[in-house]
Motif scaffolding. Structure first.
Motif, PDB file in Angstrom:
ATOM      1  N   GLU A  20      30.982   4.975  42.232  1.00 32.24           N
ATOM      2  CA  GLU A  20      32.708   4.657  42.428  1.00 32.24           C
ATOM      3  C   GLU A  20      33.118   5.598  43.710  1.00 32.24           C
ATOM      4  OE1 GLU A  20      34.249   5.812  38.899  1.00 32.24           O
ATOM      5  OE2 GLU A  20      32.779   4.608  37.576  1.00 32.24           O
ATOM      6  N   VAL A  21      33.227   4.886  45.001  1.00 28.69           N
ATOM      7  CA  VAL A  21      33.530   5.688  46.062  1.00 28.69           C
ATOM      8  C   VAL A  21      34.380   5.152  46.959  1.00 28.69           C
ATOM      9  CG1 VAL A  21      31.549   4.945  47.387  1.00 28.69           C
ATOM     10  CG2 VAL A  21      32.471   7.220  47.643  1.00 28.69           C
ATOM     11  N   ALA A  22      34.949   6.053  47.562  1.00 26.80           N
ATOM     12  CA  ALA A  22      35.887   5.622  48.837  1.00 26.80           C
ATOM     13  C   ALA A  22      35.933   6.512  50.081  1.00 26.80           C
ATOM     14  CB  ALA A  22      37.371   5.533  48.466  1.00 26.80           C
ATOM     15  N   GLY A  23      36.035   5.947  51.241  1.00 24.64           N
ATOM     16  CA  GLY A  23      35.851   6.829  52.388  1.00 24.64           C
ATOM     17  C   GLY A  23      36.417   6.717  53.707  1.00 24.64           C
ATOM     18  N   GLU A  24      36.002   7.289  54.653  1.00 23.19           N
ATOM     19  CA  GLU A  24      36.244   6.838  56.131  1.00 23.19           C
ATOM     20  C   GLU A  24      35.114   6.382  56.993  1.00 23.19           C
ATOM     21  OE1 GLU A  24      38.322   8.937  60.046  1.00 23.19           O
ATOM     22  OE2 GLU A  24      38.067  10.142  58.275  1.00 23.19           O
ATOM     23  N   ILE A  25      35.165   5.391  57.574  1.00 22.35           N
ATOM     24  CA  ILE A  25      34.236   4.850  58.373  1.00 22.35           C
ATOM     25  C   ILE A  25      34.190   5.728  59.635  1.00 22.35           C
ATOM     26  CG2 ILE A  25      33.406   3.051  59.911  1.00 22.35           C
ATOM     27  CD1 ILE A  25      34.344   1.128  57.988  1.00 22.35           C
ATOM     28  N   VAL A  26      33.017   6.360  59.977  1.00 26.89           N
ATOM     29  CA  VAL A  26      32.643   7.267  61.060  1.00 26.89           C
ATOM     30  C   VAL A  26      31.746   6.580  62.286  1.00 26.89           C
ATOM     31  CG1 VAL A  26      33.381   9.359  59.480  1.00 26.89           C
ATOM     32  CG2 VAL A  26      30.962   8.477  59.924  1.00 26.89           C
ATOM     33  N   GLU A  27      30.996   5.570  61.951  1.00 25.47           N
ATOM     34  CA  GLU A  27      30.320   4.976  62.657  1.00 25.47           C
ATOM     35  C   GLU A  27      30.036   3.593  62.475  1.00 25.47           C
ATOM     36  OE1 GLU A  27      25.817   5.794  64.943  1.00 25.47           O
ATOM     37  OE2 GLU A  27      26.748   7.179  63.522  1.00 25.47           O
ATOM     38  N   ILE A  28      29.912   2.764  63.317  1.00 30.22           N
ATOM     39  CA  ILE A  28      29.367   1.295  63.169  1.00 30.22           C
ATOM     40  C   ILE A  28      28.389   0.592  64.094  1.00 30.22           C
ATOM     41  CG2 ILE A  28      30.428  -1.102  63.109  1.00 30.22           C
ATOM     42  CD1 ILE A  28      33.057   0.016  62.634  1.00 30.22           C
ATOM     43  N   ASN A  29      27.311   0.308  63.424  1.00 32.30           N
ATOM     44  CA  ASN A  29      26.321  -0.203  64.145  1.00 32.30           C
ATOM     45  C   ASN A  29      26.029  -1.884  63.814  1.00 32.30           C
ATOM     46  OD1 ASN A  29      23.948  -0.761  65.986  1.00 32.30           O
ATOM     47  ND2 ASN A  29      22.757   0.574  64.860  1.00 32.30           N
ATOM     48  N   ALA A  30      26.965  -2.734  63.873  1.00 33.62           N
ATOM     49  CA  ALA A  30      27.152  -3.984  63.343  1.00 33.62           C
ATOM     50  C   ALA A  30      27.880  -4.501  63.883  1.00 33.62           C
ATOM     51  CB  ALA A  30      27.246  -3.974  61.738  1.00 33.62           C
ATOM     52  N   ASP A  31      27.811  -5.729  63.680  1.00 38.43           N
ATOM     53  CA  ASP A  31      29.066  -6.974  64.170  1.00 38.43           C
ATOM     54  C   ASP A  31      29.979  -6.998  63.119  1.00 38.43           C
ATOM     55  OD1 ASP A  31      30.475  -8.785  65.179  1.00 38.43           O
ATOM     56  OD2 ASP A  31      28.957 -10.568  64.735  1.00 38.43           O
ATOM     57  N   ALA A  32      31.043  -6.021  63.383  1.00 34.69           N
ATOM     58  CA  ALA A  32      31.943  -6.196  62.082  1.00 34.69           C
ATOM     59  C   ALA A  32      33.406  -5.807  62.795  1.00 34.69           C
ATOM     60  CB  ALA A  32      31.627  -4.842  61.446  1.00 34.69           C
ATOM     61  N   PRO A  33      33.870  -7.040  63.154  1.00 34.32           N
ATOM     62  CA  PRO A  33      35.052  -7.025  63.971  1.00 34.32           C
ATOM     63  C   PRO A  33      36.464  -6.718  63.216  1.00 34.32           C
ATOM     64  CG  PRO A  33      34.295  -9.421  63.711  1.00 34.32           C
ATOM     65  CD  PRO A  33      33.280  -8.284  63.259  1.00 34.32           C
ATOM     66  N   GLU A  34      36.116  -6.784  61.835  1.00 36.52           N
ATOM     67  CA  GLU A  34      37.410  -6.461  61.066  1.00 36.52           C
ATOM     68  C   GLU A  34      37.613  -5.086  60.660  1.00 36.52           C
ATOM     69  OE1 GLU A  34      33.743  -7.177  58.295  1.00 36.52           O
ATOM     70  OE2 GLU A  34      34.659  -7.878  60.153  1.00 36.52           O
ATOM     71  N   LEU A  35      36.401  -4.220  61.073  1.00 35.37           N
ATOM     72  CA  LEU A  35      36.290  -2.726  60.733  1.00 35.37           C
ATOM     73  C   LEU A  35      36.340  -1.881  62.091  1.00 35.37           C
ATOM     74  CD1 LEU A  35      33.334  -2.839  57.937  1.00 35.37           C
ATOM     75  CD2 LEU A  35      36.015  -2.699  57.559  1.00 35.37           C
ATOM     76  N   ALA A  36      36.910  -0.563  61.796  1.00 35.73           N
ATOM     77  CA  ALA A  36      36.986  -0.039  63.052  1.00 35.73           C
ATOM     78  C   ALA A  36      36.734   1.607  62.556  1.00 35.73           C
ATOM     79  CB  ALA A  36      38.355   0.069  63.793  1.00 35.73           C
ATOM     80  N   VAL A  37      36.189   2.464  63.551  1.00 43.16           N
ATOM     81  CA  VAL A  37      35.954   3.652  63.164  1.00 43.16           C
ATOM     82  C   VAL A  37      37.334   4.493  62.819  1.00 43.16           C
ATOM     83  CG1 VAL A  37      35.532   5.969  63.912  1.00 43.16           C
ATOM     84  CG2 VAL A  37      33.935   4.148  64.509  1.00 43.16           C
TER      85      VAL A  37
END
Length: 349
Positions: free
Chosen positions: A67-84
Motif C-alpha cells: 500500500e504505497v504512494a510516492g514521487e517519480i524520480v527517474e523514468i527509463n520507459a516510454d511513458a509520455p503520461e508521466l514525468a519526474v
C-alpha cells in the motif's frame, strides 16, 4: 546511477529490520519512485508475526509493503503520461495482460502476476516499504498535489474493498453484515455504503474497532467476544442478505454462513489460515447460499484513486498513527495492537 535505499525487510517471524541496500541502474521499461507513505496491511502483519500469510511462506528476506504512494524520480520507459516529480499512487499488481485470466477480464487472477511484497512466488516479489523502489508506468496513477501521500497510499486497500463489494453483486437496499472490523472491514463498510446498501451491521471480538465502526456510520455493532447470541437474534429478527467475512478466521466464516438468510450471499474476504479448515458446507447447500471468494482487485484500483481524489471516501478517517519508515519495527508492533490502532501509516523520513 547507483542509488542507496533503506527497506523494511523481513528475515523471519518478528525479525523485521530496516536495512540499507544498493539499487542498480533503472531497468528499461521501469520508473523509480521515492517513498512518500505506505499503509501497514493485515497481510504484512501476518508475515511479520509468522513469516507467512495463508499458504504463502517467507523462505528468504522479503521487503514488505504494497500500500504505497510516492514521487517519480527517474523514468527509463516510454511513458509520455508521466514525468519526474509526479506524485503517484502505486498499484502493487503487475499483470501480464496475456494469460487466459487477463484475457477474460480477471486480471486480479493473472497467472503470471507480480505483486509487491508477496511470498507467493520464489524468488519472492519485493515490496515497497523502501525509500526508493521500482515499478512499471502502468502501475503509477497520478494524484494531485493536494492529495496527501498517506491518503493516496490507501487506494490499494480501498480497491480490495470495492472488489469485495462487487463480488456480492447488486447490494442496493440489501441488509449487510461484516464479520471483522479491521481496516479492510471498515473500508468495505464505506464501500458498501457508497453502493447503496441497506442496514449495515459490523461484528467483531474487540470493542475498540467496533467503536470505530459506529463512528464511521454502522447502524449496529455486535461484540462476539462473549458469544454469538446477539448475532443469532439479529438473524432471526431481520433477514441478512449479504455477509462479508473479513476476519480471516474459521469462526468468522461459520458466523457468516450461519447468519445470512436462505438464498443469501457470503463473500470470503479475509485470508484464512493455510491448509484445511472446517466449513459448514451442508448449510451452504441447504440454505442455497452463494459463497463467493474475492482476491485483491482489478480495475477497482483506479476507481479507488478517483474516490480518494474526489473526497467521496475519506480514507484518512482510518489512520490512527504515523511513523517514519526508519521506525518500521515500532510501527509494526503498534499496528499489531488492535486496542491502540486501526491503520498505521509509514511516512518518508
Amino acid at each position: 546511477m547507483i542509488d542507496r535505499a533503506i527497506a523494511a525487510t523481513l528475515f523471519g517471524p518478528e525479525d523485521l529490520r530496516v536495512v540499507e541496500h544498493l539499487l542498480g541502474p533503472l531497468a528499461p521499461g521501469m520508473v523509480r519512485v521515492r517513498f512518500g507513505a505506505g499503509g501497514i496491511c493485515g497481510s504484512d502483519l501476518h508475515y511479520f508475526r509468522h513469516a507467512r500469510t495463508g499458504d504463502f511462506v517467507v523462505t528468504s528476506p522479503l521487503v514488505l509493503g504494497h500500500e504505497v504512494a510516492g514521487e517519480i524520480v527517474e523514468i527509463n520507459a516510454d511513458a509520455p503520461e508521466l514525468a519526474v516529480g509526479d506524485r503517484v499512487a502505486v498499484n502493487p499488481s503487475r499483470w501480464c495482460g496475456q494469460c487466459a485470466r487477463c484475457a477474460e477480464g480477471r486480471a486480479n487472477l493473472c497467472e503470471k502476476i507480480y505483486f509487491m511484497g508477496s511470498a507467493s512466488k520464489t524468488p519472492h516479489m519485493q515490496g515497497s516499504f523502501a525509500s526508493l523502489f521500482d515499478a512499471t508506468p502502468a502501475q503509477c496513477v497520478k494524484v494531485p498535489l493536494a492529495v496527501a501521500y498517506k491518503a493516496a497510499a490507501l487506494a490499494e486497500p480501498l480497491a480490495v474493498s470495492l472488489h469485495a463489494v462487487a463480488r456480492a453483486g447488486d447490494i442496493a437496499g440489501r441488509n449487510v453484515i461484516l464479520i471483522g472490523a479491521g481496516p479492510i472491514g471498515l473500508l468495505t463498510m464505506l464501500a458498501a455504503r457508497l453502493k447503496g446498501c441497506g442496514e449495515l451491521t459490523v461484528a467483531d471480538i474487540a470493542t475498540a474497532p467496533l467503536a470505530f465502526a459506529s463512528k464511521l456510520g454502522a447502524n449496529r455493532t455486535i461484540d462476539l467476544f462473549g458469544g454469538d447470541d446477539e448475532l443469532k437474534a439479529l438473524a432471526a429478527d431481520k433477514a441478512i442478505d449479504v455477509a462479508f467475512e473479513i476476519s480471516g478466521t474459521a469462526a468468522g466464516l461459520a458466523a457468516a454462513i450461519a447468519s445470512v438468510r436462505r438464498g443469501g450471499t457470503v463473500v470470503q474476504v479475509g485470508n484464512l489460515p493455510g491448509g484445511q479448515i472446517p466449513v459448514a458446507a451442508n448449510a451452504v447447500m441447504a440454505k442455497e447460499i452463494n459463497l463467493n471468494g474475492t482476491f485483491r482487485f482489478g480495475a477497482e484500483f483506479n476507481e479507488a484513486v478517483e474516490l480518494i481524489v474526489s473526497g467521496d471516501i475519506d480514507v484518512l478517517k482510518l489512520v490512527t498513527a504515523e511513523r517514519p519508515l526508519s521506525s518500521a519495527c515500532e510501527a509494526f508492533a503498534l499496528a499489531a495492537d488492535r486496542s491502540q490502532s486501526v491503520k498505521v501509516v509509514l511516512t518518508a523520513d
